[in-house]
Scaffold this motif. Structure first.
Motif, PDB file in Angstrom:
ATOM      1  N   GLU A 190       0.782  -1.209   0.073  1.00 23.05           N
ATOM      2  CA  GLU A 190       0.046   0.037  -0.078  1.00 23.05           C
ATOM      3  C   GLU A 190       0.789   1.455  -0.051  1.00 23.05           C
ATOM      4  O   GLU A 190       0.536   2.098  -0.580  1.00 23.05           O
ATOM      5  N   GLN A 191       1.894   1.292   0.743  1.00 26.39           N
ATOM      6  CA  GLN A 191       2.731   2.169   0.798  1.00 26.39           C
ATOM      7  C   GLN A 191       3.480   2.795  -0.560  1.00 26.39           C
ATOM      8  O   GLN A 191       4.100   4.017  -0.489  1.00 26.39           O
ATOM      9  N   LEU A 192       3.352   1.742  -1.354  1.00 24.62           N
ATOM     10  CA  LEU A 192       4.169   2.105  -2.686  1.00 24.62           C
ATOM     11  C   LEU A 192       3.091   2.964  -3.417  1.00 24.62           C
ATOM     12  O   LEU A 192       3.440   3.549  -4.624  1.00 24.62           O
ATOM     13  N   GLN A 193       1.798   2.967  -3.075  1.00 17.46           N
ATOM     14  CA  GLN A 193       0.992   4.006  -3.977  1.00 17.46           C
ATOM     15  C   GLN A 193       0.862   5.041  -3.262  1.00 17.46           C
ATOM     16  O   GLN A 193       1.404   5.291  -2.041  1.00 17.46           O
ATOM     17  N   HIS A 194       0.382   6.074  -4.027  1.00 21.65           N
ATOM     18  CA  HIS A 194       0.567   7.684  -3.720  1.00 21.65           C
ATOM     19  C   HIS A 194      -0.495   7.842  -2.534  1.00 21.65           C
ATOM     20  O   HIS A 194      -0.618   8.500  -1.482  1.00 21.65           O
ATOM     21  N   GLU A 195      -1.786   7.161  -2.701  1.00 24.49           N
ATOM     22  CA  GLU A 195      -2.926   7.383  -1.572  1.00 24.49           C
ATOM     23  C   GLU A 195      -2.607   6.369  -0.528  1.00 24.49           C
ATOM     24  O   GLU A 195      -2.502   5.070  -0.804  1.00 24.49           O
ATOM     25  N   LEU A 196      -3.231   6.719   0.578  1.00 21.20           N
ATOM     26  CA  LEU A 196      -3.257   5.867   1.761  1.00 21.20           C
ATOM     27  C   LEU A 196      -4.420   4.938   1.479  1.00 21.20           C
ATOM     28  O   LEU A 196      -5.764   5.362   1.094  1.00 21.20           O
ATOM     29  N   ARG A 197      -4.410   3.600   1.773  1.00 21.43           N
ATOM     30  CA  ARG A 197      -5.677   2.551   1.747  1.00 21.43           C
ATOM     31  C   ARG A 197      -5.726   1.932   2.921  1.00 21.43           C
ATOM     32  O   ARG A 197      -4.715   1.701   3.815  1.00 21.43           O
ATOM     33  N   GLY A 198      -6.864   1.059   3.102  1.00 18.54           N
ATOM     34  CA  GLY A 198      -6.961   0.334   4.101  1.00 18.54           C
ATOM     35  C   GLY A 198      -7.809   0.694   5.432  1.00 18.54           C
ATOM     36  O   GLY A 198      -8.292   1.783   5.311  1.00 18.54           O
TER      37      GLY A 198
END
Length: 315
Positions: free
Chosen positions: A84-92
């Motif tokens: 997830e941290q590789l993506q620009h937006e926070l998720r989860g």
């Protein structure tokens, strides 16, 4: 049923100590959960639970398997968060526990801003004065102003726990006169009852001088802080409250400080409000971002946040 789902069901059943409660927590049926545990037992060739009509308990094999299952699920979750941290937006999701008094003081504003700016994150915020273990409760963060010497937990100081004496302008206008150390017992007092707090006297300080004050007989006493705060705002008397709680009401004029040159020592609640998280969460981006939102809130509201890197104090 896949093994990962079965592991999650087994851990839930072990933590709840009851198949029905675990099934309700997971949004499934007791029969599905029973089937999942039976599959695991068949694959292991060992019973994980001893079950009778009255109770359910882990076997020796069950205790061993529970520890391994928890570690496996945790590692998978951390791996997912790393992706997830590789993506620009926070998720989860982010699970937080805190005392109810923190909500109107600052947590409401911080959580609402976080939700507005991170649309793909789901927050679960449990407000309770009851001590909750971060591991057993499955929490990512805890906010507390009590003891923080917990094994495997990082306690990062967030804001000072300074205690100030407050009253509503209406109460002071009605009673008249200035509150002093000589006449303070003549006023109406709202007093919080808590196991960590002394019931007989307070320590106050002024310019390095410590003074012991005998507690007056309360006009109103309660073990619920929010109840007392509502009565304070209604003009029912004087109350010592943390500055982080008083701040919005002092700014709006709903409360004023009384004897502002004196500060009450925080007693059993300690000198700081802390944000706590498990050591393996220190590099989780959601956790780091939420902590930064907390710090920004205090900076924007002219509260000095204690210095130090994340994890400045660990137990």
């Amino acid at each position: 049923m896949d093994r990962l789902t079965a592991l999650g069901m087994f851990v839930a059943a072990a933590e709840q100590g009851n198949f029905s409660r675990a099934a309700e927590q997971l949004g499934t049926t007791p029969s599905s959960l029973t089937k999942a545990v039976a599959q695991l037992e068949e694959g292991l060739g060992a019973k994980l639970f001893e079950r009778t009509t009255r109770r359910m308990s882990l076997t020796e094999a069950g205790h061993i398997y529970l520890e391994g299952a928890r570690q496996a699920l945790m590692q998978l979750q951390l791996a997912g968060e790393g992706v997830e941290q590789l993506q620009h937006e926070l998720r989860g999701s982010l699970r937080i526990t805190a005392p109810p008094s923190f909500a109107p003081a600052f947590l409401n504003a911080v959580c609402c801003r976080f939700l507005r700016e991170h649309r793909h994150v789901h927050l679960e915020v449990d407000l309770s004065d009851t001590y909750v273990d971060l591991v057993d409760g499955g929490y990512d963060l805890a906010l507390r102003d009590g003891p923080t010497d917990l094994p495997g937990v990082i306690a990062q100081p967030l804001v000072e726990n300074r205690i100030t004496l407050c009253a509503s302008p209406a109460y002071l206008a009605e009673r008249g006169g200035d509150v002093t150390l000589d006449n303070y017992q003549q006023y109406d007092w709202l007093i919080l009852r808590h196991p960590l707090l002394n019931r007989h006297f307070w320590w106050v300080s002024r310019g390095g001088e410590r003074i012991r004050l005998n507690q007056p007989a309360p006009r109103l006493a309660s073990d619920n802080y929010d109840f007392l705060l509502a009565c304070l705002l209604d003009g029912q008397g004087l109350q010592f409250i943390p500055q982080w709680s008083a701040a919005p009401y002092l700014a709006s004029g709903e409360l004023v400080e009384v004897m502002p040159e004196y500060w009450r020592e925080p007693s059993g609640f300690g000198p700081m409000v802390y944000v706590l998280y498990l050591t393996h969460r220190r590099n989780t981006r959601k956790v780091k971002v939420f902590i930064e939102y907390l710090k920004e809130h205090w900076r924007e509201n002219q509260f000095a946040s204690p210095g130090g890197e994340p994890g400045a104090q660990s137990a």
